[in-house]
Design an enzyme around this catalytic site. Sequence first.
Site, PDB file in Angstrom:
ATOM      1  CG  HIS A  13     -15.310  -3.410  -2.290  1.00 39.26           C
ATOM      2  ND1 HIS A  13     -15.232  -4.183  -3.432  1.00 39.26           N
ATOM      3  CD2 HIS A  13     -14.965  -4.236  -1.253  1.00 39.26           C
ATOM      4  CE1 HIS A  13     -14.878  -5.411  -3.108  1.00 39.26           C
ATOM      5  NE2 HIS A  13     -14.715  -5.481  -1.802  1.00 39.26           N
ATOM      6  CG  ASN A  25     -20.938 -13.232 -14.793  1.00 37.41           C
ATOM      7  OD1 ASN A  25     -20.543 -12.978 -15.923  1.00 37.41           O
ATOM      8  ND2 ASN A  25     -20.304 -12.832 -13.704  1.00 37.41           N
ATOM      9  CB  CYS A  85     -10.386  12.861   7.386  1.00 37.27           C
ATOM     10  SG  CYS A  85      -8.919  13.661   8.047  1.00 37.27           S
TER      11      CYS A  85
HETATM   12  C1  BJW Z   1     -21.967  -9.002 -16.268  1.00 38.83           C
HETATM   13  C2  BJW Z   1     -22.448  -8.149 -17.230  1.00 38.83           C
HETATM   14  C3  BJW Z   1     -23.838  -7.995 -17.289  1.00 38.83           C
HETATM   15  C4  BJW Z   1     -20.305  -8.124 -17.387  1.00 38.83           C
HETATM   16  N1  BJW Z   1     -24.618  -8.673 -16.444  1.00 38.83           N
HETATM   17  N2  BJW Z   1     -22.766  -9.678 -15.444  1.00 38.83           N
HETATM   18  C5  BJW Z   1      -8.870 -14.281   1.036  1.00 38.83           C
HETATM   19  C6  BJW Z   1      -8.325 -15.060   0.034  1.00 38.83           C
HETATM   20  C7  BJW Z   1      -7.492 -14.496  -0.941  1.00 38.83           C
HETATM   21  C8  BJW Z   1      -7.197 -13.135  -0.930  1.00 38.83           C
HETATM   22  C9  BJW Z   1      -7.746 -12.363   0.054  1.00 38.83           C
HETATM   23  C10 BJW Z   1      -8.559 -12.935   1.012  1.00 38.83           C
HETATM   24  N3  BJW Z   1      -8.971 -11.918   1.852  1.00 38.83           N
HETATM   25  C11 BJW Z   1      -8.427 -10.778   1.437  1.00 38.83           C
HETATM   26  C12 BJW Z   1      -7.671 -11.004   0.336  1.00 38.83           C
HETATM   27  C13 BJW Z   1      -6.876  -9.971  -0.404  1.00 38.83           C
HETATM   28  C14 BJW Z   1      -7.702  -9.166  -1.375  1.00 38.83           C
HETATM   29  C15 BJW Z   1      -8.213 -10.087  -2.485  1.00 38.83           C
HETATM   30  O1  BJW Z   1      -9.344 -10.505  -2.511  1.00 38.83           O
HETATM   31  N4  BJW Z   1      -7.383 -10.386  -3.454  1.00 38.83           N
HETATM   32  C16 BJW Z   1      -7.783 -11.261  -4.548  1.00 38.83           C
HETATM   33  C17 BJW Z   1      -7.708 -10.477  -5.853  1.00 38.83           C
HETATM   34  C18 BJW Z   1      -6.938 -12.472  -4.512  1.00 38.83           C
HETATM   35  N5  BJW Z   1      -8.804  -8.501  -0.703  1.00 38.83           N
HETATM   36  C19 BJW Z   1      -8.635  -7.342  -0.093  1.00 38.83           C
HETATM   37  O2  BJW Z   1      -7.556  -6.783  -0.042  1.00 38.83           O
HETATM   38  C20 BJW Z   1      -9.844  -6.729   0.585  1.00 38.83           C
HETATM   39  N6  BJW Z   1      -9.514  -6.326   1.904  1.00 38.83           N
HETATM   40  C21 BJW Z   1      -9.495  -7.187   2.940  1.00 38.83           C
HETATM   41  O3  BJW Z   1      -9.801  -8.354   2.797  1.00 38.83           O
HETATM   42  O4  BJW Z   1      -9.141  -6.609   4.130  1.00 38.83           O
HETATM   43  C22 BJW Z   1      -8.768  -7.492   5.180  1.00 38.83           C
HETATM   44  C23 BJW Z   1      -7.314  -7.765   4.999  1.00 38.83           C
HETATM   45  C24 BJW Z   1      -6.449  -6.717   5.009  1.00 38.83           C
HETATM   46  C25 BJW Z   1      -5.104  -6.968   4.855  1.00 38.83           C
HETATM   47  C26 BJW Z   1      -4.672  -8.267   4.664  1.00 38.83           C
HETATM   48  C27 BJW Z   1      -5.580  -9.318   4.637  1.00 38.83           C
HETATM   49  C28 BJW Z   1      -6.923  -9.060   4.827  1.00 38.83           C
HETATM   50  C29 BJW Z   1     -10.227  -5.428  -0.094  1.00 38.83           C
HETATM   51  C30 BJW Z   1     -10.722  -5.607  -1.476  1.00 38.83           C
HETATM   52  C31 BJW Z   1     -10.996  -4.231  -2.106  1.00 38.83           C
HETATM   53  C32 BJW Z   1     -11.370  -4.318  -3.576  1.00 38.83           C
HETATM   54  N7  BJW Z   1     -11.324  -2.998  -4.132  1.00 38.83           N
HETATM   55  C33 BJW Z   1     -11.731  -2.834  -5.528  1.00 38.83           C
HETATM   56  C34 BJW Z   1     -11.394  -1.377  -5.976  1.00 38.83           C
HETATM   57  C35 BJW Z   1     -12.358  -0.342  -5.413  1.00 38.83           C
HETATM   58  C36 BJW Z   1     -11.925   1.045  -5.762  1.00 38.83           C
HETATM   59  C37 BJW Z   1     -12.264   1.440  -7.182  1.00 38.83           C
HETATM   60  O5  BJW Z   1     -13.450   1.435  -7.535  1.00 38.83           O
HETATM   61  O6  BJW Z   1     -11.355   1.793  -7.924  1.00 38.83           O
HETATM   62  O7  BJW Z   1     -13.109  -3.115  -5.668  1.00 38.83           O
HETATM   63  S1  BJW Z   1     -10.938  -3.981  -6.618  1.00 38.83           S
HETATM   64  C38 BJW Z   1     -12.311  -4.171  -7.684  1.00 38.83           C
HETATM   65  O8  BJW Z   1     -12.704  -5.570  -7.654  1.00 38.83           O
HETATM   66  C39 BJW Z   1     -13.453  -3.367  -7.049  1.00 38.83           C
HETATM   67  C40 BJW Z   1     -14.586  -4.342  -7.138  1.00 38.83           C
HETATM   68  O9  BJW Z   1     -15.579  -4.033  -6.183  1.00 38.83           O
HETATM   69  C41 BJW Z   1     -13.914  -5.671  -6.931  1.00 38.83           C
HETATM   70  C42 BJW Z   1     -14.690  -6.843  -7.459  1.00 38.83           C
HETATM   71  O10 BJW Z   1     -14.845  -6.779  -8.852  1.00 38.83           O
HETATM   72  P1  BJW Z   1     -16.199  -7.255  -9.491  1.00 38.83           P
HETATM   73  O11 BJW Z   1     -17.303  -6.426  -9.004  1.00 38.83           O
HETATM   74  O12 BJW Z   1     -16.330  -8.712  -9.345  1.00 38.83           O
HETATM   75  O13 BJW Z   1     -15.988  -6.840 -11.030  1.00 38.83           O
HETATM   76  P2  BJW Z   1     -15.152  -7.570 -12.170  1.00 38.83           P
HETATM   77  O14 BJW Z   1     -14.830  -6.536 -13.179  1.00 38.83           O
HETATM   78  O15 BJW Z   1     -14.046  -8.365 -11.632  1.00 38.83           O
HETATM   79  O16 BJW Z   1     -16.195  -8.596 -12.798  1.00 38.83           O
HETATM   80  C43 BJW Z   1     -17.332  -8.151 -13.542  1.00 38.83           C
HETATM   81  C44 BJW Z   1     -18.182  -9.346 -13.834  1.00 38.83           C
HETATM   82  O17 BJW Z   1     -19.387  -8.915 -14.434  1.00 38.83           O
HETATM   83  C45 BJW Z   1     -17.543 -10.349 -14.819  1.00 38.83           C
HETATM   84  O18 BJW Z   1     -17.667 -11.673 -14.299  1.00 38.83           O
HETATM   85  C46 BJW Z   1     -18.391 -10.204 -16.089  1.00 38.83           C
HETATM   86  O19 BJW Z   1     -18.522 -11.431 -16.814  1.00 38.83           O
HETATM   87  C47 BJW Z   1     -19.707  -9.785 -15.504  1.00 38.83           C
HETATM   88  N8  BJW Z   1     -20.574  -9.019 -16.400  1.00 38.83           N
HETATM   89  N9  BJW Z   1     -21.358  -7.649 -17.938  1.00 38.83           N
HETATM   90  C48 BJW Z   1     -24.039  -9.525 -15.539  1.00 38.83           C
HETATM   91  N10 BJW Z   1     -24.382  -7.189 -18.239  1.00 38.83           N
END
Ligand code: BJW
Length: 254
Positions: free
Chosen positions: A129, A222, A137
Amino acid sequence: MLPSRFVKTTEISQELRRRFAEARNVLVLTGAGVSAESGVPTFRGGGTSAVWKGMPFDVISSADMVQRNLPAVWEWFDYRRGVLESLKPNPAHHEIARWANRFPDFTLVTQNVDGLHQRAGSRDVIELHGSIWRARCVKCDSRHQIERGSVREDACLECGDRLRPDVVLFGEMLPPGAFEQAALKASQCDLCFVVGTSALVYPAAGLPEIAKKRGAYICEVNPEMTGLSHLCDEVISGKAGEILPLLSETTGRE
Ligand code: BJW
């Protein structure tokens, strides 16, 4: 459906110890939870989820907001970089960095943009990401590093157009080749750790599925169950910074 082995304690199973000791190809997928113990807020769940000036992160961190109000987006990312200046990698980052020397083939794939894996010493990290420490740019796509403690460039050094954070927002494409490289490694690994991710965001969340299909042993670390838990061979319910160092201690593999 529960995973084959759901360990609701910090206990490491004999099976995982054996696999960890014998593994040759290991892939680790990390998410925001791996940085939680460093003080970086996660995106979802709990009271510390990311909100900026009343806006949920998926509003301020959106492609739409980049189009409509790029200065507001920069304000949010500048703030986060400022916070990161004073935060440090935690034992989970350090432990994962050490794993690179333990296994003949080791791959770290992260969804995090904070750079803490690299600060802990991890190299060749696949950042799905992007990075909060780079600007890109909007016109020519050239990338500009933002050094810690420095003021970022306002305009592209190549063409003079506007810069945006080099992070991947919903609906945006991942960096060219990043997912393909991660998917190849997932298809080759024999042990896969899924650490600190809610596994809601694709395509990242598809990597453990790829590894599982190819016969890898999947272990989730997790404190909460996730949408992927059912697919895992083992779920260790606990904090990454407490659980991961136990793996090396209990297996004695150096
Ligand atoms: C602990 C802890 C401790 C707490 N120890 N654990 C296929 C199926 C369905 C949907 C899609 C698909 N393909 C694409 C999509 C659409 C979309 C998507 O996935 N949507 C879903 C929400 C349904 N994906 C995209 O759009 C992606 N692009 C893409 O696929 O391009 C191709 C495409 C383009 C156009 C159309 C179709 C395809 C891009 C995704 C970009 C995500 N961006 C973000 C923001 C980044 C910018 C920023 O920083 O502001 O990235 S969103 C946010 O979520 C961030 C993260 O990297 C990402 C994941 O979150 P993560 O890391 O899992 O964190 P949390 O907070 O959700 O979870 C934390 C966890 O930690 C929890 O479980 C806690 O319990 C745990 N925890 N303390 C261990 N101490």
